[in-house]
Motif scaffolding. Structure first.
Motif, PDB file in Angstrom:
ATOM      1  N   LYS A  51      -9.003   1.638   2.981  1.00  0.00           N
ATOM      2  CA  LYS A  51      -8.768   2.053   1.599  1.00  0.00           C
ATOM      3  C   LYS A  51      -8.105   3.427   1.524  1.00  0.00           C
ATOM      4  O   LYS A  51      -7.364   3.707   0.586  1.00  0.00           O
ATOM      5  CB  LYS A  51     -10.057   2.001   0.771  1.00  0.00           C
ATOM      6  N   TRP A  52      -8.330   4.262   2.535  1.00  0.00           N
ATOM      7  CA  TRP A  52      -7.707   5.594   2.520  1.00  0.00           C
ATOM      8  C   TRP A  52      -6.205   5.497   2.731  1.00  0.00           C
ATOM      9  O   TRP A  52      -5.455   6.314   2.205  1.00  0.00           O
ATOM     10  CB  TRP A  52      -8.344   6.500   3.565  1.00  0.00           C
ATOM     11  N   TYR A  53      -5.751   4.497   3.489  1.00  0.00           N
ATOM     12  CA  TYR A  53      -4.313   4.294   3.650  1.00  0.00           C
ATOM     13  C   TYR A  53      -3.691   4.046   2.280  1.00  0.00           C
ATOM     14  O   TYR A  53      -2.665   4.623   1.923  1.00  0.00           O
ATOM     15  CB  TYR A  53      -3.999   3.083   4.530  1.00  0.00           C
ATOM     16  N   TYR A  54      -4.323   3.157   1.540  1.00  0.00           N
ATOM     17  CA  TYR A  54      -3.803   2.798   0.226  1.00  0.00           C
ATOM     18  C   TYR A  54      -3.777   4.024  -0.685  1.00  0.00           C
ATOM     19  O   TYR A  54      -2.786   4.258  -1.385  1.00  0.00           O
ATOM     20  CB  TYR A  54      -4.649   1.687  -0.399  1.00  0.00           C
ATOM     21  N   VAL A  85      -6.495  10.587   8.710  1.00  0.00           N
ATOM     22  CA  VAL A  85      -5.822   9.523   7.961  1.00  0.00           C
ATOM     23  C   VAL A  85      -4.310   9.643   8.138  1.00  0.00           C
ATOM     24  O   VAL A  85      -3.623   8.651   8.418  1.00  0.00           O
ATOM     25  CB  VAL A  85      -6.203   9.568   6.465  1.00  0.00           C
ATOM     26  N   LEU A  86      -3.790  10.854   8.011  1.00  0.00           N
ATOM     27  CA  LEU A  86      -2.344  11.056   8.162  1.00  0.00           C
ATOM     28  C   LEU A  86      -1.882  10.770   9.585  1.00  0.00           C
ATOM     29  O   LEU A  86      -0.786  10.231   9.779  1.00  0.00           O
ATOM     30  CB  LEU A  86      -1.956  12.465   7.727  1.00  0.00           C
ATOM     31  N   ASN A  87      -2.698  11.109  10.564  1.00  0.00           N
ATOM     32  CA  ASN A  87      -2.347  10.774  11.952  1.00  0.00           C
ATOM     33  C   ASN A  87      -2.213   9.263  12.115  1.00  0.00           C
ATOM     34  O   ASN A  87      -1.262   8.780  12.739  1.00  0.00           O
ATOM     35  CB  ASN A  87      -3.397  11.307  12.930  1.00  0.00           C
ATOM     36  N   GLU A  88      -3.169   8.514  11.553  1.00  0.00           N
ATOM     37  CA  GLU A  88      -3.111   7.057  11.648  1.00  0.00           C
ATOM     38  C   GLU A  88      -1.885   6.505  10.932  1.00  0.00           C
ATOM     39  O   GLU A  88      -1.201   5.614  11.444  1.00  0.00           O
ATOM     40  CB  GLU A  88      -4.386   6.432  11.077  1.00  0.00           C
ATOM     41  N   ALA A  90       0.932   8.087  10.301  1.00  0.00           N
ATOM     42  CA  ALA A  90       2.138   8.497  11.031  1.00  0.00           C
ATOM     43  C   ALA A  90       2.326   7.637  12.280  1.00  0.00           C
ATOM     44  O   ALA A  90       3.460   7.246  12.597  1.00  0.00           O
ATOM     45  CB  ALA A  90       2.047   9.977  11.399  1.00  0.00           C
ATOM     46  N   GLU A  91       1.232   7.309  12.981  1.00  0.00           N
ATOM     47  CA  GLU A  91       1.322   6.445  14.161  1.00  0.00           C
ATOM     48  C   GLU A  91       1.866   5.069  13.799  1.00  0.00           C
ATOM     49  O   GLU A  91       2.517   4.416  14.614  1.00  0.00           O
ATOM     50  CB  GLU A  91      -0.056   6.284  14.811  1.00  0.00           C
ATOM     51  N   ARG A  92       1.618   4.626  12.589  1.00  0.00           N
ATOM     52  CA  ARG A  92       2.095   3.319  12.121  1.00  0.00           C
ATOM     53  C   ARG A  92       3.460   3.421  11.440  1.00  0.00           C
ATOM     54  O   ARG A  92       3.946   2.450  10.861  1.00  0.00           O
ATOM     55  CB  ARG A  92       1.074   2.726  11.148  1.00  0.00           C
ATOM     56  N   ASP A  93       4.042   4.610  11.450  1.00  0.00           N
ATOM     57  CA  ASP A  93       5.346   4.871  10.810  1.00  0.00           C
ATOM     58  C   ASP A  93       5.319   4.604   9.308  1.00  0.00           C
ATOM     59  O   ASP A  93       6.321   4.180   8.728  1.00  0.00           O
ATOM     60  CB  ASP A  93       6.466   4.058  11.470  1.00  0.00           C
ATOM     61  N   LEU A  94       4.175   4.839   8.663  1.00  0.00           N
ATOM     62  CA  LEU A  94       4.046   4.624   7.223  1.00  0.00           C
ATOM     63  C   LEU A  94       4.317   5.900   6.429  1.00  0.00           C
ATOM     64  O   LEU A  94       4.606   5.839   5.228  1.00  0.00           O
ATOM     65  CB  LEU A  94       2.666   4.063   6.892  1.00  0.00           C
ATOM     66  N   VAL A  95       4.199   7.045   7.107  1.00  0.00           N
ATOM     67  CA  VAL A  95       4.516   8.336   6.486  1.00  0.00           C
ATOM     68  C   VAL A  95       5.316   9.163   7.489  1.00  0.00           C
ATOM     69  O   VAL A  95       5.299   8.901   8.695  1.00  0.00           O
ATOM     70  CB  VAL A  95       3.252   9.128   6.060  1.00  0.00           C
ATOM     71  N   GLU A  96       6.006  10.167   6.942  1.00  0.00           N
ATOM     72  CA  GLU A  96       6.760  11.106   7.773  1.00  0.00           C
ATOM     73  C   GLU A  96       6.276  12.510   7.448  1.00  0.00           C
ATOM     74  O   GLU A  96       5.999  12.822   6.292  1.00  0.00           O
ATOM     75  CB  GLU A  96       8.255  10.966   7.478  1.00  0.00           C
ATOM     76  N   ARG A  97       6.187  13.322   8.494  1.00  0.00           N
ATOM     77  CA  ARG A  97       5.810  14.733   8.339  1.00  0.00           C
ATOM     78  C   ARG A  97       7.021  15.593   8.644  1.00  0.00           C
ATOM     79  O   ARG A  97       7.748  15.337   9.587  1.00  0.00           O
ATOM     80  CB  ARG A  97       4.704  15.100   9.330  1.00  0.00           C
ATOM     81  N   ALA A  98       7.200  16.625   7.827  1.00  0.00           N
ATOM     82  CA  ALA A  98       8.289  17.582   8.062  1.00  0.00           C
ATOM     83  C   ALA A  98       7.777  18.965   7.678  1.00  0.00           C
ATOM     84  O   ALA A  98       6.972  19.094   6.748  1.00  0.00           O
ATOM     85  CB  ALA A  98       9.510  17.215   7.235  1.00  0.00           C
ATOM     86  N   PRO A  99       8.226  19.998   8.373  1.00  0.00           N
ATOM     87  CA  PRO A  99       7.805  21.359   8.001  1.00  0.00           C
ATOM     88  C   PRO A  99       8.223  21.671   6.567  1.00  0.00           C
ATOM     89  O   PRO A  99       9.313  21.310   6.121  1.00  0.00           O
ATOM     90  CB  PRO A  99       8.555  22.251   8.991  1.00  0.00           C
TER      91      PRO A  99
END
Length: 160
Positions: A51-54, A85-88, A90-99
């Protein structure tokens, strides 16, 4: 079935919860919350989601990119849990991190194209799960139920 639910069940399987307990809104909400959480968590687990992904993906889709702190406030996920949650995600390529260009010490999180597709899939899964949860209610009653819950939550958010 939880231990509390089992305690309500006599040998013949019929409910024997006292009426005074069934008239307590807090108890009814608590019982429904436990059933709802189990239904939603199990349903999302079947599609390898949580549910946290959603919550994070929906927040990013609706409000746009944000910092971890912003996402925590938007979604109600504790800041200490948000990193995991963000690590998970990002590992699934569902979010992107940028400075963050304004503050290099923090990251800005953005939903990816794959994350948008996953969010649409999760919308359908959750729609089906909510249909199961709210099966005894008509569409109009479901809308009214959500409106009443929203009013209660908004009231208590303002007063706390």
């Amino acid at each position: 079935m939880t231990r509390a639910e089992a305690a309500d069940m006599p040998d013949d399987g019929a409910r024997k919860t006292p009426d005074r307990l069934r008239r307590q809104p807090s108890r009814q909400l608590s019982q429904l919350t436990a059933r709802s959480d189990r239904l939603i968590n199990e349903g999302l687990a079947r599609v390898d989601a949580r549910k946290w992904y959603y919550a994070v993906l929906a927040s990013l889709q609706e409000y746009g990119p944000g910092s971890q702190a912003e996402l925590s406030r938007r979604s109600g996920i504790y800041r200490s849990d948000m990193v995991g949650v963000l690590n998970e995600l990002a590992e699934r390529d569902l979010v992107e991190r940028a400075p963050d260009p304004d503050d290099r010490r923090r990251n800005i999180i953005t939903i990816s194209a794959r994350g948008r597709r996953q969010l649409r899939r999760l919308d359908k899964v959750l729609d089906d799960l909510h249909d199961e949860l709210l099966a005894p209610l008509s569409p109009a009653e479901r809308d009214q139920f959500v409106q009443l819950l929203t009013r209660l939550l908004d009231h208590h958010a303002r007063t706390s």
